[in-house]
Design a protein around this motif. Structure first.
Motif, PDB file in Angstrom:
ATOM      1  N   TRP A 172       0.602  -1.570  -0.320  1.00 55.95           N
ATOM      2  CA  TRP A 172      -0.424  -0.175  -0.166  1.00 55.95           C
ATOM      3  C   TRP A 172       0.787   1.538   0.374  1.00 55.95           C
ATOM      4  O   TRP A 172       1.715   1.156   0.719  1.00 55.95           O
ATOM      5  N   ASN A 173       0.599   2.156  -1.447  1.00 58.27           N
ATOM      6  CA  ASN A 173       1.182   3.637  -0.893  1.00 58.27           C
ATOM      7  C   ASN A 173      -0.176   4.863  -1.434  1.00 58.27           C
ATOM      8  O   ASN A 173      -0.097   4.295  -2.386  1.00 58.27           O
ATOM      9  N   GLY A 174      -0.298   5.661  -0.555  1.00 56.82           N
ATOM     10  CA  GLY A 174      -1.638   6.099  -1.073  1.00 56.82           C
ATOM     11  C   GLY A 174      -0.803   7.151  -1.677  1.00 56.82           C
ATOM     12  O   GLY A 174      -2.192   7.661  -2.747  1.00 56.82           O
ATOM     13  N   THR A 175       0.762   7.274  -1.793  1.00 59.09           N
ATOM     14  CA  THR A 175       1.088   8.746  -2.908  1.00 59.09           C
ATOM     15  C   THR A 175       0.267   8.049  -4.662  1.00 59.09           C
ATOM     16  O   THR A 175       0.165   8.422  -5.351  1.00 59.09           O
ATOM     17  N   GLU A 176       0.985   6.262  -4.633  1.00 55.36           N
ATOM     18  CA  GLU A 176       1.083   6.179  -5.936  1.00 55.36           C
ATOM     19  C   GLU A 176      -0.597   5.623  -6.485  1.00 55.36           C
ATOM     20  O   GLU A 176      -1.318   5.834  -7.722  1.00 55.36           O
ATOM     21  N   VAL A 177      -1.356   5.155  -4.992  1.00 50.68           N
ATOM     22  CA  VAL A 177      -2.667   5.311  -5.808  1.00 50.68           C
ATOM     23  C   VAL A 177      -3.264   6.073  -6.189  1.00 50.68           C
ATOM     24  O   VAL A 177      -4.443   6.126  -6.739  1.00 50.68           O
ATOM     25  N   TYR A 178      -2.767   7.392  -5.212  1.00 49.80           N
ATOM     26  CA  TYR A 178      -3.917   8.741  -6.487  1.00 49.80           C
ATOM     27  C   TYR A 178      -3.256   9.191  -7.253  1.00 49.80           C
ATOM     28  O   TYR A 178      -3.885   9.296  -8.542  1.00 49.80           O
ATOM     29  N   SER A 179      -1.856   8.656  -7.446  1.00 47.30           N
ATOM     30  CA  SER A 179      -1.609   9.092  -8.884  1.00 47.30           C
ATOM     31  C   SER A 179      -1.925   8.064  -9.685  1.00 47.30           C
ATOM     32  O   SER A 179      -1.872   9.070 -11.026  1.00 47.30           O
ATOM     33  N   THR A 180      -1.934   7.022  -9.535  1.00 45.33           N
ATOM     34  CA  THR A 180      -2.994   6.015 -10.453  1.00 45.33           C
ATOM     35  C   THR A 180      -3.533   6.745 -11.011  1.00 45.33           C
ATOM     36  O   THR A 180      -5.136   6.603 -12.288  1.00 45.33           O
ATOM     37  N   SER A 181      -4.659   7.036  -9.711  1.00 40.31           N
ATOM     38  CA  SER A 181      -6.399   7.617 -10.507  1.00 40.31           C
ATOM     39  C   SER A 181      -6.579   8.651 -11.162  1.00 40.31           C
ATOM     40  O   SER A 181      -6.768   8.987 -12.098  1.00 40.31           O
ATOM     41  N   LYS A 182      -5.313   9.147 -10.750  1.00 39.53           N
ATOM     42  CA  LYS A 182      -5.245  10.662 -12.220  1.00 39.53           C
ATOM     43  C   LYS A 182      -5.149  10.188 -13.233  1.00 39.53           C
ATOM     44  O   LYS A 182      -4.854  10.729 -13.929  1.00 39.53           O
ATOM     45  N   LEU A 183      -4.124   9.204 -14.013  1.00 38.61           N
ATOM     46  CA  LEU A 183      -3.936   8.759 -14.306  1.00 38.61           C
ATOM     47  C   LEU A 183      -4.929   7.357 -15.744  1.00 38.61           C
ATOM     48  O   LEU A 183      -5.166   8.065 -16.733  1.00 38.61           O
ATOM     49  N   LEU A 184      -5.465   6.913 -14.436  1.00 36.31           N
ATOM     50  CA  LEU A 184      -6.600   6.406 -14.483  1.00 36.31           C
ATOM     51  C   LEU A 184      -7.485   7.509 -15.751  1.00 36.31           C
ATOM     52  O   LEU A 184      -8.604   7.422 -16.697  1.00 36.31           O
ATOM     53  N   ASP A 185      -8.059   8.370 -14.942  1.00 38.80           N
ATOM     54  CA  ASP A 185      -9.254   9.707 -14.986  1.00 38.80           C
ATOM     55  C   ASP A 185      -8.596   9.996 -16.875  1.00 38.80           C
ATOM     56  O   ASP A 185      -9.089  10.049 -18.118  1.00 38.80           O
TER      57      ASP A 185
END
Length: 267
Positions: free
Chosen positions: A148-161
């Motif tokens: 788990w890495n909250g920053t990576e998860v957020y970054s991934t969500s923005k890439l998916l957007d």
């Protein structure tokens, strides 16, 4: 005058985007996750055409939100501005639907609203330059397999957007569907040290939502003042279609075929 829906418009960039659009003479519908925040939004921008309420961390409430928006008719533009960032969260947080919260709010909710609402003339997905650090794994969209890495998860969500914007542009060539990086902005999420004001960030969104300059009358683009651009690999048509399919599976709602005739070549 355009009819425009802006998600996450109680404060921050969303509210400033809505306020600038209202000042330009557009009919703007705000969004809040609950009635208390809706009252705050109404007080902040009483000139808005209305306020729709729905918690984007709930599939049921997001579907109900889409249903309630029918009262405003077809939107010319939908701005998917709402998002959460749990950068320092020590562990995965699940919603009532059993989905990872950042993924559900930042990715599934805009997908679901797009799929349920009538096809607009324009769609804007708010991404981020942090998308450069996103990890695309369609078999692990909710970060279950990686540490788990909250920053990576957020970054991934923005890439998916960003990917959703391009995927919808391909599926709906009659809609101008784009993604935008608002920059590092002085909001509750960005903090006081950020160099960009909410008003400046909102101006970029307003141009894409309602502008008439030739450079914004395009589709399938990522707008950013920073150098990073997505690789061809993450914008591969097969991968984009697979992302739409995964979102359809998770929400139970497929993205409909185009209902508006193409007005320009697909990207």
């Amino acid at each position: 005058m355009r009819t425009i829906f802006v998600t996450g418009s109680v404060d921050g960039i969303g509210l400033r985007t809505a306020a600038q659009l209202v000042a330009e003479g557009h009919r703007v519908v705000l969004h809040a996750r609950d009635e208390d925040r809706a009252a705050v939004a109404k007080a902040a921008l009483p000139e808005a055409a209305g306020i729709a309420v729905g918690d984007l961390s709930s599939l049921e409430e997001t579907k109900a939100l889409a249903g309630s928006l029918a009262a405003f008719g077809r939107f010319d533009t939908i701005v998917h501005n709402a998002g959460i960032a749990r950068l320092d969260s020590p562990q995965r947080e699940l919603t009532g639907d059993g989905l990872e919260s950042t993924f559900q709010v930042n990715v599934l909710a805009p997908y679901l609203l797009t799929a349920l609402l009538a096809q607009p003339e324009r769609l804007l997905f708010v991404s981020s330059a942090m998308a450069a650090d996103g990890v695309v794994d369609l078999d692990d969209l909710q970060g279950e397999r990686r540490p788990w890495n909250g920053t990576e998860v957020y970054s991934t969500s923005k890439l998916l957007d960003l990917m959703l914007a391009v995927a919808v542009a391909r599926r709906w060539p009659g809609t101008l569907s784009n993604a935008v990086d608002p920059g590092w902005v002085r909001t509750k999420m960005g903090g006081d040290a950020a160099p960009t004001s909410p008003d400046d960030a909102a101006r970029a969104q307003v141009r894409l939502a309602a502008g008439t300059d030739p450079d914004v009358l395009v589709s399938g683009h990522y707008f950013s003042e920073r150098e990073w651009q997505p690789s061809a690999a993450v914008l591969d048509p097969a991968l984009l279609e697979s992302l739409l399919a995964r979102c359809a599976d998770l929400t139970g709602v497929p993205l409909p075929e185009a209902s508006v005739p193409p007005a320009h070549p697909a990207p």
